[in-house]
Design a protein around this motif. Structure first.
Motif, PDB file in Angstrom:
ATOM      1  N   LYS A   2       0.827  -1.196   0.000  1.00 15.73           N
ATOM      2  CA  LYS A   2       0.000   0.000   0.000  1.00 15.73           C
ATOM      3  C   LYS A   2       0.871   1.259   0.000  1.00 15.73           C
ATOM      4  N   THR A   3       2.005   1.190   0.672  1.00 15.35           N
ATOM      5  CA  THR A   3       2.913   2.328   0.736  1.00 15.35           C
ATOM      6  C   THR A   3       3.471   2.648  -0.650  1.00 15.35           C
ATOM      7  N   LYS A   4       3.818   1.618  -1.413  1.00 15.35           N
ATOM      8  CA  LYS A   4       4.330   1.836  -2.769  1.00 15.35           C
ATOM      9  C   LYS A   4       3.288   2.528  -3.644  1.00 15.35           C
ATOM     10  N   ARG A   5       2.053   2.127  -3.488  1.00 10.81           N
ATOM     11  CA  ARG A   5       0.980   2.730  -4.293  1.00 10.81           C
ATOM     12  C   ARG A   5       0.792   4.194  -3.921  1.00 10.81           C
ATOM     13  N   ILE A   6       0.842   4.509  -2.651  1.00 18.88           N
ATOM     14  CA  ILE A   6       0.701   5.896  -2.200  1.00 18.88           C
ATOM     15  C   ILE A   6       1.840   6.746  -2.746  1.00 18.88           C
ATOM     16  N   ILE A   7       3.042   6.211  -2.735  1.00 18.29           N
ATOM     17  CA  ILE A   7       4.200   6.950  -3.260  1.00 18.29           C
ATOM     18  C   ILE A   7       4.039   7.199  -4.756  1.00 18.29           C
ATOM     19  N   LYS A   8       3.586   6.187  -5.498  1.00 17.64           N
ATOM     20  CA  LYS A   8       3.379   6.354  -6.942  1.00 17.64           C
ATOM     21  C   LYS A   8       2.340   7.432  -7.234  1.00 17.64           C
TER      22      LYS A   8
END
Length: 64
Positions: A2-8
């Motif tokens: 989920k963190t990767k998606r938020i960063i993207k």
């Protein structure tokens, strides 16, 4: 994950906002700086619109 998606998503929004504020600065022979959007550059002249009025007239300056 989920963190990767938020960063993207954050990167996409920040890059889109930077493109929206793109502008050029023309310095005329008189020393005046004009915030503008360059429309066309030819061998002898530059055509641009002023940032304050992008729907307004197209200005032309001779290249030096």
């Amino acid at each position: 994950m989920k963190t990767k998606r938020i960063i993207k998503v954050a990167l996409v929004f920040s890059s889109v906002s930077m493109v929206g504020f793109a502008q050029d600065t023309l310095e005329l022979r008189t020393g005046i700086k004009v915030l503008s959007k360059v429309i066309e550059v030819s061998v002898t002249e530059i055509k641009y619109k002023k940032v304050e009025n992008l729907d307004g007239p197209t200005y032309t300056e001779d290249k030096d």
